[in-house]
Design a protein around this motif. Structure first.
Motif, PDB file in Angstrom:
ATOM      1  N   THR A   1      -9.901   5.974   7.365  1.00 18.93           N
ATOM      2  CA  THR A   1      -9.710   5.158   8.555  1.00 18.93           C
ATOM      3  C   THR A   1      -9.159   3.681   8.165  1.00 18.93           C
ATOM      4  OG1 THR A   1     -11.929   4.709   8.802  1.00 18.93           O
ATOM      5  CG2 THR A   1     -11.221   6.381  10.065  1.00 18.93           C
ATOM      6  N   GLU A   2      -9.196   3.421   6.944  1.00 21.62           N
ATOM      7  CA  GLU A   2      -8.891   2.090   6.380  1.00 21.62           C
ATOM      8  C   GLU A   2      -7.789   2.283   5.201  1.00 21.62           C
ATOM      9  OE1 GLU A   2     -10.015  -2.182   5.800  1.00 21.62           O
ATOM     10  OE2 GLU A   2     -10.578  -0.831   7.295  1.00 21.62           O
ATOM     11  N   ILE A   3      -6.737   1.426   5.514  1.00 24.09           N
ATOM     12  CA  ILE A   3      -5.592   1.152   4.326  1.00 24.09           C
ATOM     13  C   ILE A   3      -5.675  -0.133   4.017  1.00 24.09           C
ATOM     14  CG2 ILE A   3      -3.162   1.856   4.011  1.00 24.09           C
ATOM     15  CD1 ILE A   3      -3.318   3.845   6.246  1.00 24.09           C
ATOM     16  N   ARG A   4      -5.270  -0.218   2.645  1.00 25.40           N
ATOM     17  CA  ARG A   4      -5.217  -1.626   2.256  1.00 25.40           C
ATOM     18  C   ARG A   4      -3.987  -1.751   1.043  1.00 25.40           C
ATOM     19  NH1 ARG A   4     -10.773  -4.990   2.059  1.00 25.40           N
ATOM     20  NH2 ARG A   4     -11.606  -4.143   3.774  1.00 25.40           N
TER      21      ARG A   4
ATOM     22  N   GLU B   1     -16.677   4.373   3.818  1.00 24.55           N
ATOM     23  CA  GLU B   1     -17.294   4.489   2.597  1.00 24.55           C
ATOM     24  C   GLU B   1     -16.240   4.566   1.477  1.00 24.55           C
ATOM     25  OE1 GLU B   1     -19.636   8.103   2.004  1.00 24.55           O
ATOM     26  OE2 GLU B   1     -20.744   7.682   3.854  1.00 24.55           O
ATOM     27  N   THR B   2     -14.909   5.229   2.085  1.00 25.54           N
ATOM     28  CA  THR B   2     -13.744   5.136   1.023  1.00 25.54           C
ATOM     29  C   THR B   2     -12.571   4.742   2.017  1.00 25.54           C
ATOM     30  OG1 THR B   2     -13.174   7.440   1.800  1.00 25.54           O
ATOM     31  CG2 THR B   2     -14.465   7.133  -0.187  1.00 25.54           C
ATOM     32  N   TYR B   3     -11.221   4.275   1.483  1.00 27.45           N
ATOM     33  CA  TYR B   3     -10.379   3.997   2.307  1.00 27.45           C
ATOM     34  C   TYR B   3      -9.077   4.141   1.019  1.00 27.45           C
ATOM     35  CZ  TYR B   3     -10.238   0.057  -1.396  1.00 27.45           C
ATOM     36  OH  TYR B   3     -10.203  -0.711  -2.510  1.00 27.45           O
ATOM     37  N   ALA B   4      -7.855   4.062   1.657  1.00 24.86           N
ATOM     38  CA  ALA B   4      -6.654   4.466   0.849  1.00 24.86           C
ATOM     39  C   ALA B   4      -5.989   3.084   0.593  1.00 24.86           C
ATOM     40  CB  ALA B   4      -5.731   5.137   2.044  1.00 24.86           C
TER      41      ALA B   4
ATOM     42  N   GLN C   1       0.482   6.807   5.286  1.00 25.25           N
ATOM     43  CA  GLN C   1      -0.507   6.400   6.365  1.00 25.25           C
ATOM     44  C   GLN C   1      -1.005   7.871   6.926  1.00 25.25           C
ATOM     45  OE1 GLN C   1       1.008   3.934   9.833  1.00 25.25           O
ATOM     46  NE2 GLN C   1      -1.047   4.167  10.629  1.00 25.25           N
ATOM     47  N   HIS C   2       0.187   8.741   7.154  1.00 24.32           N
ATOM     48  CA  HIS C   2      -0.112  10.320   7.500  1.00 24.32           C
ATOM     49  C   HIS C   2      -1.085  10.836   6.562  1.00 24.32           C
ATOM     50  CE1 HIS C   2       3.518   9.619  10.298  1.00 24.32           C
ATOM     51  NE2 HIS C   2       2.295   9.821  11.082  1.00 24.32           N
ATOM     52  N   TRP C   3      -0.574  10.719   5.118  1.00 23.96           N
ATOM     53  CA  TRP C   3      -1.759  11.309   4.278  1.00 23.96           C
ATOM     54  C   TRP C   3      -2.886  10.939   4.321  1.00 23.96           C
ATOM     55  CZ3 TRP C   3      -4.381   8.788   0.375  1.00 23.96           C
ATOM     56  CH2 TRP C   3      -5.090   9.640  -0.496  1.00 23.96           C
ATOM     57  N   ALA C   4      -3.229   9.493   4.579  1.00 26.57           N
ATOM     58  CA  ALA C   4      -4.306   9.022   4.730  1.00 26.57           C
ATOM     59  C   ALA C   4      -5.296   9.538   6.036  1.00 26.57           C
ATOM     60  CB  ALA C   4      -4.490   7.491   4.841  1.00 26.57           C
ATOM     61  N   MET C   5      -4.636   9.396   6.953  1.00 28.03           N
ATOM     62  CA  MET C   5      -5.361   9.934   8.330  1.00 28.03           C
ATOM     63  C   MET C   5      -5.598  11.397   8.089  1.00 28.03           C
ATOM     64  SD  MET C   5      -2.670   7.792  10.955  1.00 28.03           S
ATOM     65  CE  MET C   5      -3.330   8.782  12.234  1.00 28.03           C
TER      66      MET C   5
ATOM     67  N   LEU D   1      -3.842   5.992  -2.888  1.00 28.59           N
ATOM     68  CA  LEU D   1      -5.005   6.612  -3.457  1.00 28.59           C
ATOM     69  C   LEU D   1      -6.498   6.169  -2.740  1.00 28.59           C
ATOM     70  CD1 LEU D   1      -5.778   7.462  -6.441  1.00 28.59           C
ATOM     71  CD2 LEU D   1      -6.184   4.914  -7.178  1.00 28.59           C
ATOM     72  N   GLU D   2      -7.244   7.299  -2.869  1.00 26.30           N
ATOM     73  CA  GLU D   2      -8.533   7.237  -2.050  1.00 26.30           C
ATOM     74  C   GLU D   2      -9.642   6.312  -2.977  1.00 26.30           C
ATOM     75  OE1 GLU D   2     -12.031   9.320   0.307  1.00 26.30           O
ATOM     76  OE2 GLU D   2     -10.581  10.699  -0.664  1.00 26.30           O
ATOM     77  N   LYS D   3      -9.901   5.328  -2.538  1.00 23.52           N
ATOM     78  CA  LYS D   3     -10.901   4.496  -3.451  1.00 23.52           C
ATOM     79  C   LYS D   3     -12.170   4.189  -2.792  1.00 23.52           C
ATOM     80  CE  LYS D   3      -8.032   1.521  -6.188  1.00 23.52           C
ATOM     81  NZ  LYS D   3      -7.844   0.227  -6.749  1.00 23.52           N
TER      82      LYS D   3
END
Length: 98
Positions: free
Chosen positions: A63-66, A26-29, A54-58, A15-17
């Protein structure tokens, strides 16, 4: 989700937050509902779900996944570290009697 026939054996979502204003992004996954059926653990299924997320986020420019994981869940921590995650912060709590 990952399935074995009709059985769901692992899950996860991204989820983009919005990030806190003091961070460098500004946002992260955020990865959530990460679960693998105990009978299917150790087979790399969770890792494949993490890779897909991770591929979806990229692909959408994040650029940030938590994610959150319980401190006592050492097998999960090791699995996420294999995928490149690093321990970042410790959340502390105190329970008081009401």
């Amino acid at each position: 989700v990952a399935c074995d026939g009709d059985k769901i054996v692992a899950t996860g979502y991204a989820l983009e937050k919005q990030a806190r204003p003091y961070l460098d992004h500004e946002t992260y996954a955020y990865l959530g509902f990460m679960y693998t059926d105990p009978e299917y653990r150790g087979r790399g299924i969770n890792g494949k779900i993490v890779e897909a997320l991770q591929h979806w986020a990229m692909n959408i420019g994040l650029t940030e996944i938590r994610l959150h994981v319980y401190e006592e869940n050492e097998p999960a921590i090791k699995a996420y570290e294999k995928k490149g995650f690093k321990r970042h912060m410790i959340e502390m709590r105190l329970r008081t009697e009401s």
